[in-house]
Design a protein around this motif. Structure first.
Motif, PDB file in Angstrom:
ATOM      1  N   VAL A 203       0.849  -1.234   0.327  1.00 23.75           N
ATOM      2  CA  VAL A 203       0.325   0.105  -0.057  1.00 23.75           C
ATOM      3  C   VAL A 203       0.555   1.220   0.187  1.00 23.75           C
ATOM      4  CG1 VAL A 203      -1.133   1.248   1.459  1.00 23.75           C
ATOM      5  CG2 VAL A 203      -2.403  -1.234   1.065  1.00 23.75           C
ATOM      6  N   ILE A 204       1.826   1.047   0.921  1.00 27.65           N
ATOM      7  CA  ILE A 204       3.038   2.276   0.856  1.00 27.65           C
ATOM      8  C   ILE A 204       3.717   2.586  -0.665  1.00 27.65           C
ATOM      9  CG2 ILE A 204       4.916   2.752   2.220  1.00 27.65           C
ATOM     10  CD1 ILE A 204       3.697   1.727   4.901  1.00 27.65           C
ATOM     11  N   ALA A 310      -3.956   1.925 -13.290  1.00 33.16           N
ATOM     12  CA  ALA A 310      -3.931   0.085 -12.645  1.00 33.16           C
ATOM     13  C   ALA A 310      -3.588   0.004 -10.849  1.00 33.16           C
ATOM     14  CB  ALA A 310      -2.937   0.163 -13.355  1.00 33.16           C
ATOM     15  N   LEU A 311      -3.115   1.819 -10.573  1.00 32.70           N
ATOM     16  CA  LEU A 311      -2.096   1.568  -9.243  1.00 32.70           C
ATOM     17  C   LEU A 311      -3.910   1.734  -8.476  1.00 32.70           C
ATOM     18  CD1 LEU A 311       0.171   4.729  -8.505  1.00 32.70           C
ATOM     19  CD2 LEU A 311       0.211   2.271  -9.132  1.00 32.70           C
ATOM     20  N   GLN A 312      -5.197   2.214  -8.570  1.00 28.73           N
ATOM     21  CA  GLN A 312      -5.866   2.050  -8.068  1.00 28.73           C
ATOM     22  C   GLN A 312      -6.657   0.938  -8.181  1.00 28.73           C
ATOM     23  OE1 GLN A 312      -9.207   4.162 -10.265  1.00 28.73           O
ATOM     24  NE2 GLN A 312     -10.872   3.658  -8.370  1.00 28.73           N
ATOM     25  N   VAL A 313      -6.563   0.192  -8.983  1.00 25.77           N
ATOM     26  CA  VAL A 313      -7.365  -1.672  -8.763  1.00 25.77           C
ATOM     27  C   VAL A 313      -5.959  -2.153  -7.925  1.00 25.77           C
ATOM     28  CG1 VAL A 313      -7.163  -3.604  -9.736  1.00 25.77           C
ATOM     29  CG2 VAL A 313      -7.735  -1.534 -10.870  1.00 25.77           C
ATOM     30  N   ARG A 314      -4.805  -1.735  -7.806  1.00 24.85           N
ATOM     31  CA  ARG A 314      -3.658  -2.299  -7.289  1.00 24.85           C
ATOM     32  C   ARG A 314      -4.167  -2.357  -5.760  1.00 24.85           C
ATOM     33  NH1 ARG A 314       1.112  -2.514  -5.093  1.00 24.85           N
ATOM     34  NH2 ARG A 314       3.043  -4.326  -5.703  1.00 24.85           N
ATOM     35  N   LEU A 315      -4.327  -0.950  -5.270  1.00 22.71           N
ATOM     36  CA  LEU A 315      -3.987  -0.266  -3.783  1.00 22.71           C
ATOM     37  C   LEU A 315      -5.683  -0.990  -2.790  1.00 22.71           C
ATOM     38  CD1 LEU A 315      -3.137   2.113  -1.574  1.00 22.71           C
ATOM     39  CD2 LEU A 315      -4.968   3.833  -3.054  1.00 22.71           C
ATOM     40  N   LEU A 316      -6.720  -1.413  -4.148  1.00 25.60           N
ATOM     41  CA  LEU A 316      -7.895  -1.688  -3.992  1.00 25.60           C
ATOM     42  C   LEU A 316      -7.667  -3.531  -3.898  1.00 25.60           C
ATOM     43  CD1 LEU A 316     -10.871  -0.700  -6.178  1.00 25.60           C
ATOM     44  CD2 LEU A 316     -10.418  -0.249  -3.541  1.00 25.60           C
ATOM     45  N   SER A 319      -5.516  -3.170   0.188  1.00 24.12           N
ATOM     46  CA  SER A 319      -6.195  -2.964   0.295  1.00 24.12           C
ATOM     47  C   SER A 319      -7.555  -3.346   1.190  1.00 24.12           C
ATOM     48  CB  SER A 319      -5.691  -1.464   0.951  1.00 24.12           C
ATOM     49  OG  SER A 319      -6.797  -0.785  -0.055  1.00 24.12           O
ATOM     50  N   ARG A 320      -7.899  -4.238   0.684  1.00 23.36           N
ATOM     51  CA  ARG A 320      -9.381  -4.898   0.668  1.00 23.36           C
ATOM     52  C   ARG A 320     -10.688  -4.817   1.619  1.00 23.36           C
ATOM     53  NH1 ARG A 320      -7.735 -10.563  -1.529  1.00 23.36           N
ATOM     54  NH2 ARG A 320      -6.895  -9.070  -3.257  1.00 23.36           N
ATOM     55  N   ASP A 321      -9.919  -5.140   2.689  1.00 21.72           N
ATOM     56  CA  ASP A 321     -10.076  -4.738   4.561  1.00 21.72           C
ATOM     57  C   ASP A 321     -10.274  -3.095   4.670  1.00 21.72           C
ATOM     58  OD1 ASP A 321      -7.341  -4.822   4.706  1.00 21.72           O
ATOM     59  OD2 ASP A 321      -7.363  -5.369   6.093  1.00 21.72           O
ATOM     60  N   ALA A 322      -9.897  -2.648   4.277  1.00 21.84           N
ATOM     61  CA  ALA A 322     -10.471  -1.128   4.208  1.00 21.84           C
ATOM     62  C   ALA A 322     -10.210  -0.220   2.693  1.00 21.84           C
ATOM     63  CB  ALA A 322      -8.925  -1.087   5.197  1.00 21.84           C
ATOM     64  N   PRO A 323     -11.185  -0.291   2.250  1.00 18.94           N
ATOM     65  CA  PRO A 323     -11.969   0.146   0.973  1.00 18.94           C
ATOM     66  C   PRO A 323     -12.107   1.810   0.955  1.00 18.94           C
ATOM     67  CG  PRO A 323     -13.441  -1.309   1.397  1.00 18.94           C
ATOM     68  CD  PRO A 323     -12.316  -1.633   2.492  1.00 18.94           C
ATOM     69  N   SER A 324     -12.585   1.865   2.315  1.00 17.90           N
ATOM     70  CA  SER A 324     -13.204   3.423   1.865  1.00 17.90           C
ATOM     71  C   SER A 324     -11.856   4.267   2.262  1.00 17.90           C
ATOM     72  CB  SER A 324     -13.709   3.491   3.247  1.00 17.90           C
ATOM     73  OG  SER A 324     -14.874   2.751   3.141  1.00 17.90           O
ATOM     74  N   LEU A 325     -11.065   4.201   3.380  1.00 17.67           N
ATOM     75  CA  LEU A 325      -9.876   4.765   3.759  1.00 17.67           C
ATOM     76  C   LEU A 325      -9.052   4.902   2.256  1.00 17.67           C
ATOM     77  CD1 LEU A 325      -8.443   6.422   5.270  1.00 17.67           C
ATOM     78  CD2 LEU A 325      -7.211   4.672   6.146  1.00 17.67           C
ATOM     79  N   ALA A 326      -8.823   3.493   1.482  1.00 22.53           N
ATOM     80  CA  ALA A 326      -7.831   3.551   0.376  1.00 22.53           C
ATOM     81  C   ALA A 326      -8.099   3.894  -0.739  1.00 22.53           C
ATOM     82  CB  ALA A 326      -8.048   1.812  -0.050  1.00 22.53           C
ATOM     83  N   ALA A 327      -9.801   4.464  -0.799  1.00 20.57           N
ATOM     84  CA  ALA A 327     -10.077   4.869  -2.015  1.00 20.57           C
ATOM     85  C   ALA A 327      -9.444   6.752  -1.934  1.00 20.57           C
ATOM     86  CB  ALA A 327     -11.493   4.844  -2.356  1.00 20.57           C
ATOM     87  N   ALA A 328      -9.998   7.249  -0.267  1.00 18.41           N
ATOM     88  CA  ALA A 328      -9.561   8.418  -0.045  1.00 18.41           C
ATOM     89  C   ALA A 328      -8.165   8.515  -0.189  1.00 18.41           C
ATOM     90  CB  ALA A 328     -10.154   8.299   1.405  1.00 18.41           C
TER      91      ALA A 328
END
Length: 446
Positions: A203-204, A310-316, A319-328
């Motif tokens: 994630v970092i 690609a980075l958006q999908v990678r991040l999701l 961090s699939r157990d924290a999708p809201s904060l990950a999207a932000a």
């Protein structure tokens, strides 16, 4: 029909936000002239909006987790409208910068909440489509809204362009009031758990790659209007059409990237950031040639869309157990790139290095982003190859072993493997679709 109208109302908001974010790029010469400022000083209007997104996206997501979503959307759009009106009436450059910061605060939270609301109003099999239709407003804004704002600014002054943005915000407010039903918030996740997700290596690295690597594009795009008129030789009336080319490129990239991400998230991310670097170098060398410069602008849109998706999908995925904060945080990272790119582009112009210098500076930022992306890809591949998978369930002695594709450092304890992963630890080859309603989908094959 009611659900479709509600999604349309939210898409109008996304259209307004996209117009507000990028309109300043086409207005910089007029803003600088209006306040008797330099181009880099006027460019701070881009950076301050981006910093507003960086601050507002995670903060509002956390504070608004338990607020009725319709009410939250209305509140966010009120702030957006007030910021846009402040930009329209700003008596000084400092006032404009403050108003731009205010306008950027609701950006990430609005888009995130709007996507969730759109998904909740659709049938389960149509949730991804509903979210994509909201985000379509962003795409259309770069083809219609931003060029229109630039054209209005050139003809009637830059304040009229910001007035247009405020008007779109007011239309969005009325549309949400009339068309979007009350939607209760979901159960708020554990904030400690969500923050723990942000400590994961993957994630970092993804956030760093986006916030630095994508800054290369903004180093050029922020100053695209003076570059086109003063270096390329295009008349001011032609700048809106150059912005249209960028928007068309973004749209083309969003169409191309889906199948690429389905095959490999990692290779797609590398393709996007590598392409950005090559195009920036080409733009720096060929910006004096009209058709070469326009082609590079369109290619910037294509490569930028491929990289960010690609980075958006990678991040999701990571961090699939924290999708809201990950999207932000995803919105925050890309707008931090906006701020960094706009600032550094202004620095080299202010140093007297000319209008080609932002492209070379941007290529340097992209090179750093490429190194970080490559590091993320390599460490992800190693974590997959060294992981041991166990499907025996949480009650078994070996429960809690990370799923294949998740490093022992990054996997949340006690989670079972993602759907779509076989017992042998190999992926089914399906990547989570961009904008999908549930980011906890199948693990991608890389």
């Amino acid at each position: 029909m009611a659900a479709r109208l509600a999604v349309f109302a939210l898409a109008i908001g996304a259209f307004g936000i996209g117009t507000a974010e990028f309109a300043t790029m086409g207005l910089l010469p007029q803003i600088a002239a209006g306040f008797d400022a330099s181009l880099p000083e006027a460019g701070h209007a881009v950076s301050l909006y981006a910093l507003g997104v960086v601050v507002g996206a995670p903060l509002i997501t956390v504070l608004g987790a338990k607020v009725d979503r319709r009410r939250l959307l209305l509140g966010l759009m009120v702030v957006f409208v007030l910021g846009s009106i402040g930009s329209t009436l700003a008596p000084s450059l400092g006032a404009l910068l403050g108003s731009r910061f205010l306008t950027g605060l609701p950006h990430g939270a609005f888009l995130g909440v709007a996507g969730i609301v759109a998904a909740s109003l659709a049938r389960p099999e149509r949730r991804g489509t509903a979210m994509a239709r909201v985000m379509l407003g962003l795409t259309v804004s770069n083809i219609v809204g931003v060029p229109a704002a630039a054209a209005l600014g050139a003809a009637f002054g830059w304040r009229v362009a910001y007035a247009l943005v405020a008007a779109i915000g007011l239309v969005t407010l009325l549309a949400i009031l009339a068309l979007v039903p009350t939607t209760a918030p979901a159960a708020a996740p554990s904030m400690r758990g969500e923050l723990r997700t942000l400590k994961r290596r993957q994630v970092i690295l993804t956030l760093i790659a986006g916030s630095v690597g994508f800054g290369g594009m903004f180093a050029v795009y922020t100053y695209i209007a003076p570059t086109m008129t003063d270096l390329t030789g295009i008349p001011a009336a032609g700048v809106p059409w150059v912005l249209v080319c960028f928007g068309v490129g973004m749209t083309a990239g969003s169409l191309i990237v889906g199948p690429l991400v389905d095959r490999s998230i990692e290779r797609t991310a590398l393709l996007g950031i590598g392409g950005l670097g090559i195009v920036l170098l080409a733009f720096g060398a060929l910006a004096h040639l009209v058709w070469a410069a326009i082609a590079c602008v369109a290619l910037l849109g294509i490569c930028g869309s491929i990289f960010t998706t690609a980075l958006q999908v990678r991040l999701l995925r990571d961090s699939r157990d924290a999708p809201s904060l990950a999207a932000a945080m995803n919105h925050a990272a890309f707008n931090l790139a906006n701020a960094i790119g706009a600032f550094l582009g202004g620095v080299v112009i202010d140093a007297g290095l000319g209008l080609r210098a932002p492209a070379l500076t941007g290529a340097g930022l992209t090179a750093i982003g490429l190194v970080v992306t490559a590091a993320a890809v390599v460490t992800h591949a190693r974590s997959r190859s060294r992981s041991v998978i166990d499907l025996s369930g949480p009650g078994s002695p070996s429960a809690g072993t990370p799923a294949a594709g998740t490093s022992t450092a990054d996997a949340p304890a006690g989670r079972t493997p993602a759907a779509g992963t076989s017992a042998a630890g190999t992926s089914t080859g399906r990547a989570p679709a961009p904008g999908a309603g549930d980011p906890r989908g199948s693990a991608p094959a890389d």
